[in-house]
Design a protein around this motif. Sequence first.
Motif, mmCIF file in Angstrom:
data_model
loop_
_atom_site.group_PDB
_atom_site.id
_atom_site.type_symbol
_atom_site.label_atom_id
_atom_site.label_comp_id
_atom_site.label_asym_id
_atom_site.label_seq_id
_atom_site.Cartn_x
_atom_site.Cartn_y
_atom_site.Cartn_z
ATOM 1 N N UNK A 13 0.891 -1.645 -0.259
ATOM 2 C CA UNK A 13 0.094 0.083 -0.377
ATOM 3 C C UNK A 13 1.182 1.321 0.025
ATOM 4 N N UNK A 14 2.161 1.459 1.040
ATOM 5 C CA UNK A 14 2.829 2.622 1.400
ATOM 6 C C UNK A 14 3.827 3.238 0.323
ATOM 7 N N UNK A 17 3.988 5.778 -3.025
ATOM 8 C CA UNK A 17 4.651 7.164 -2.052
ATOM 9 C C UNK A 17 5.650 7.284 -1.944
ATOM 10 N N UNK A 18 6.464 5.727 -1.481
ATOM 11 C CA UNK A 18 8.159 6.009 -1.310
ATOM 12 C C UNK A 18 8.971 5.949 -2.876
ATOM 13 N N UNK A 19 8.191 5.465 -4.260
ATOM 14 C CA UNK A 19 8.551 5.790 -5.070
ATOM 15 C C UNK A 19 8.207 6.613 -5.824
ATOM 16 N N UNK A 20 6.927 7.007 -5.553
ATOM 17 C CA UNK A 20 6.554 8.215 -6.006
ATOM 18 C C UNK A 20 8.294 9.933 -5.791
ATOM 19 N N UNK A 21 8.715 9.447 -4.606
ATOM 20 C CA UNK A 21 9.274 10.261 -4.614
ATOM 21 C C UNK A 21 10.437 9.786 -4.994
ATOM 22 N N UNK A 22 11.445 8.698 -5.491
ATOM 23 C CA UNK A 22 12.448 8.634 -5.396
ATOM 24 C C UNK A 22 11.838 8.117 -7.169
ATOM 25 N N UNK A 111 9.000 -4.729 -11.587
ATOM 26 C CA UNK A 111 9.936 -4.201 -11.020
ATOM 27 C C UNK A 111 9.521 -3.907 -9.768
ATOM 28 N N UNK A 112 7.956 -2.943 -9.363
ATOM 29 C CA UNK A 112 7.695 -2.643 -7.961
ATOM 30 C C UNK A 112 7.001 -4.192 -7.023
#
Length: 507
Positions: A13-14, A17-22, A111-112
């Motif tokens: 779920x989260x 969000x982490x990917x969006x920043x990176x 990949x995610x």
Amino acid sequence: MSAGTGAPLAGGVHGPGHLRTLTAVVLDTLESAARTRGGPLPAGGPDEVARRTTALAAPVLPEEGIGAEAALADLVRAVAEGAADPADPACVAHLHCPPLAVAAAAELAGAALNPSMDSWDQAPAAGVIEGLTTAALAQLVHPDAPAPDALITSGGTESNLVALLLARERAAAGPGPEPYMPLRVVTGANAHHSVHRAAWMLGLPAPTVVACHDGRIDPAALDRTLAGLGGGPVLVVATAGTTDEGRIDPLPEIARIAQRYGAELHVDAAYGGPLLFSERLAPRLAGLDRAVSVTLDLHKLGWQPVAAGVLAVADTALLAPLSLRADYLNADDDTEAGLPDLLGRSVRTTRRPDALKMAVTFRALGRRGLSELVEHCVRTAEEFGRAVDARPALRRRPGAIGISTVLFRPVVADEREAEAGDAVVAEVRRTLLMDGRAVLGRAVAEDGDGRRRLWLKATLLHPAAADLLPLLDLVTEAAERAAAAEDGNSRSAAGGTGAPATERLSP
């Protein structure tokens, strides 16, 4: 349980969000690095690229980490500033395509989620998408076959390996009680090196090589070769899109000759296979559907990120030798209960969901959109060839253009002895590489007089490239410089100053 390690995951779920920043860090870095590089290749040559890359990337394994954003910024910058960027119109050396943005975005999703394509419980939906994709590609290659099928591979090399493996197993099974005879592979002198490597890896006799004319298998030579083999299982391997020249073997004639001698036909269409997307260009591949197996490679003329290989077969039953039972992946009772068996869909175990990016691309563009991109590349090559013909300082290799590959050389190279002229061609390519201004390939091929000469090679796979005339300006300028340097070296050598010897090309 542990509260975490400070290394956020990409999935769940989260994860987005982490990917969006990176991902923002990656995209910003890619954009700025492309501007810094300022061309298709970093200037300065191998030593300078190694120095700049090491300054940003070392140490790769520090005692204490520097954090995700800093590490991404440094290493993505290093690889992007030091890239050979196929999205630049002057990067035309190899069968190295610029991937479509939609395919690269799909690659991120794959990949995610990280499905492993070796069992249903690791890839429930990804397995379905792979099945839909392979079915569509199998139907494209073998439209009249009752039960065609296809496998996803890592590329043309693996596809050719699996094709020879399946042929070897069919030969070993044999039609009856006759003594076992090993499969013999017959291929053209124009064949990709992976055919020879596959035969070596599989313990088969070295392939019998058939002479070529104008870069294509000579049907008469193939007929004589098969007549001289005296029976036994034979796999003829033809090519639809040679690496050096983009030539397509005469597939209908080859298929007829192979059938006459009871041989099977495999076609390596890693380069040329996507011509099937175009109704106008597909007739160039007439006879392809008569092959028992066909190699495709969509990270060439398909604009997919590496890897995106395919092996299509005329009948799904031909894939039976790949079946394998591993209880933790495809136990009998699980299969009987309805869980799909994915293990026999590859010679690999863990596999990436490479079909996802293909499926997204196909859905996004449709066959018509893919056709337009393929036709653009072919048309661009034809226009590029005409532009070469219009330049007095350049000369194109005589004959038709091979798919989207153009071979040409500076006229100043023709004004010299054979080796000296080839040395000028080689120097032109290296000069442009070292300056970071253009990435051209090289190929040794027959000239109009039958002599083999070194040519510059432009493989045009850019689906949106327009004006390539500046590339010809660069070649002309570099040729003048190389010729002047060659003349200077010759004069120095005549005076006993020990100038470097002319480059000698391998046969």
